[in-house]
Design an enzyme around this catalytic site. Structure first.
Site, PDB file in Angstrom:
ATOM      1  N   ASP A 149       5.171   2.888   5.116  1.00 24.97           N
ATOM      2  CA  ASP A 149       4.514   3.394   3.905  1.00 24.97           C
ATOM      3  C   ASP A 149       4.449   4.927   3.803  1.00 24.97           C
ATOM      4  OD1 ASP A 149       3.960   0.718   4.011  1.00 24.97           O
ATOM      5  OD2 ASP A 149       1.792   0.947   4.157  1.00 24.97           O
ATOM      6  N   GLU A 323      -1.995  -4.393  -0.785  1.00 22.38           N
ATOM      7  CA  GLU A 323      -1.969  -3.207   0.049  1.00 22.38           C
ATOM      8  C   GLU A 323      -1.712  -1.955  -0.797  1.00 22.38           C
ATOM      9  OE1 GLU A 323      -0.484  -4.366   4.417  1.00 22.38           O
ATOM     10  OE2 GLU A 323       1.154  -4.414   2.952  1.00 22.38           O
TER      11      GLU A 323
END
Length: 603
Positions: A149, A323
């Site tokens: 990420d 998320e």
């Protein structure tokens, strides 16, 4: 990207091939004491800068720690897949902080018969020069190791800062820290090291940064403040809490807040804080992913947080955990209006399996977000490989700039690279556009990408009634280019094009004018057998197919398709043996005309 972080080109060639090193400054013999129960100790009286650890990717993890004066120096052990039968590559353990000291390296979970004991080395250098055929030319990647990420992105003083989930000790997920890269043009990136690493509260999961212009937190006017999830392992799973750190040197180094964690919860999944300033209420807002909902908190000072609301029940896709949330104001094209867009990443549950990014358009009063289209699920990208999308904080006026992780959790740990794994998408400017009173997100390639253009090839207009071949797109094609084309349909029901290489590997694409779809098939694109989920056909809805504008961004291991300047986007990884350098176009019925076709070499 600047890959000159370390030195000595001979070194990494040997490292990547698993050979012995004979370069100056490298010592091959390390004294190892083997104890019972797979515990081992290395004693170093003369500390060099690096301990080079040999990695075997399919091996179980061993635990590595540093001991000085009988005290552990690391808050958490480093997990490394140390070589048992073979060496795939090396990773460096930085020992420079212990110069002049006698140190011990405690390694557990490794049998005394393992190959690693013969192959561990000490060195003053670690060469990270690129030797990966699939490393992108104009996309961001880590110098070495694993990345997922994007985190903590902010813009300040002409510099774009990109932090990211990073494992410096192997090219698979683990040992989460924040890596850091900077850029002035969103295309070319310089590695800045690892400014936030694990501590007593856990490894460092995803989060965000803000520029505290008014010194609301008391760390200093203009301080850069990072928020991240501390993930502490326990026998029952990770314990996740929110922590903060501040920087007084524009994000180069950070000091952890002494009263961490700042926010706790009994929830198992409680992570990925996105923080921003809500001007009308004169307070800060934190978005958190909690299971399959987003929780919203407020604070006047970035330290004390109050829960205001939650969002998610009966909204969007729920095939997996939510998320990496984001909430941003986005301009509506053709108006002076702005709308709030809540970006929510989901894994699994994407439209083509695995991870993907969905979004919601609505309004926000500083405490509660309301989705204006509760019965619709909207996807930000229609490929397999765009996840964890978030936006830059403190972006230049009037712009909302997003970036995603270019992979999929179905196979991210297994893609055919070794020195590094994972790439980011190109940067994308976000706007909203309206169709039949419904607002949709447009992701336009950020204009900075045009600065990467060098050589240009223009191909004169031509008509396709059956089959047409462009035999060569670029001379000396290294696999990094942009293809831009406009098409006028003369009655074809299928407008097909394929990028093909000399090995007859291909990526097939077509517009289905009846169903109003754009389709990409990568099942014959090159190496696809590392995962049963990788060969895939992805489909995006399109508005019209009479006049088509398409931009394809091709790099060494990816294709990003932008239709109508981003009304649809499709991002897919590919791993061809050699670059695609031929374009084959096909049609049925009355065909179509390619009014313009330009190819730009990107660098």
């Amino acid at each position: 990207m600047d890959l000159n972080l370390f030195s000595s080109k001979k070194g990494l060639l040997a490292i990547m091939l698993g050979l012995s090193l004979t370069a100056q400054g490298v010592e091959n013999n390390v004294n190892v004491k083997h104890l019972a129960n797979e515990q081992n100790i290395i004693v170093l009286d003369s500390v060099k800068k690096f301990l080079l650890l040999p990695v075997q990717e399919n091996a179980p993890e061993g635990k590595v720690n540093i001991i000085v004066n009988n005290q552990f120096q690391l808050d958490q052990s480093i997990n490394v897949r140390l070589a048992r039968e073979r060496v795939d590559y090396y990773v460096p353990l930085d020992l420079s902080a212990y110069a002049g000291k006698t140190i011990s390296i405690d390694i557990t979970g490794m049998p005394s018969s393992s190959l690693c004991w013969k192959e561990i080395k000490v060195s003053d250098t670690f060469d990270s020069a690129n030797r990966e055929k699939f490393r992108p030319v104009y996309h961001h990647t880590p110098v070495y190791g694993w990345m997922n990420d994007p985190n903590g992105m902010f813009y300040k003083d002409g510099v774009y800062h990109l932090y990211f989930q990073y494992n410096p000790y192997g090219s698979m997920w683990g040992n989460m820290t924040w890596g850091h890269s900077t850029s002035t043009d969103l295309v070319h990136w310089t590695d800045e090291g690892t400014p936030i690493v694990a501590d007593a509260w856990g490894t460092i999961f995803s989060g965000s940064c803000v520029v505290d212009k008014d010194n609301t937190a008391g760390f200093g006017k203009g301080a850069v403040i990072a928020f991240y999830t501390s993930a502490k392992p326990s026998p029952w799973g990770d314990v996740q809490s929110q922590s903060m750190a501040y920087s007084l040197d524009n994000g180069k180094t950070f000091t952890k807040y002494e009263h961490n964690p700042i926010l706790t919860s009994p929830e198992r999944d409680f992570r990925d804080p996105k923080v921003f300033w809500y001007a009308p209420g004169k307070h800060w807002v934190m978005m958190l992913a909690v299971g399959q909902e987003i929780q919203i908190y407020s604070s006047p000072n970035l330290k004390d947080w109050k829960k205001e609301s939650s969002f998610g029940a009966m909204q969007g896709a729920h095939g997996g955990v939510w998320e990496c949330p984001d909430l941003v104001e986005v301009p509506v094209e053709g108006t002076k209006e702005k709308k709030w867009v809540l970006i929510c990443n989901i894994n699994p549950g994407g439209p083509f399996g695995g991870s993907a990014t969905q979004y919601f358009v609505g309004h926000f009063d500083g405490k509660v977000f309301v989705n204006e289209s509760p019965t619709l699920t909207k996807w930000m990208d229609w490929g397999k490989d765009n996840y964890a999308t978030v936006t830059w904080s403190n972006a230049p006026a009037g712009r909302c700039i997003a970036l995603g992780w270019m992979s999929n959790w179905q196979y991210a740990n297994n893609v055919p690279t070794t020195q590094y794994r994972s790439t980011n998408t190109i940067a994308r400017d976000l706007t909203l556009y309206k169709v039949d009173n419904e607002l949709y997100l447009k992701s336009t390639p950020s204009p900075e990408i045009k600065k990467a253009r060098s050589e240009k090839v223009e191909i004169p207009s031509f008509k396709v009634t059956d089959k047409y071949e462009v035999a060569s797109l670029l001379k000396d094609n290294k696999g990094a280019y942009e293809l831009e084309m406009t098409i006028e349909n003369a009655g074809a029901s299928k407008i097909a094009l394929a990028l093909v290489n000399d090995q007859n590997e291909k990526v097939s694409m077509y517009y289905d004018t009846v169903r109003k779809q754009f389709v990409m098939d990568r099942s014959a694109s090159g190496i696809v057998d590392f995962s049963r989920d990788f060969p895939a056909v992805t489909v995006a809805p399109v508005e019209g197919t009479n006049k088509i504008h398409l931009r394809l961004f091709v790099d060494s291991s990816s294709i990003e398709a932008f239709g109508e300047e981003g009304k649809f986007v499709m991002t897919n990884l590919v791993f061809p043996a050699v670059p695609y350098n031929k374009l084959i176009l096909e049609s049925d019925k009355d065909g179509y005309t390619v009014k313009s076709l330009s190819v730009y070499k990107l660098q």
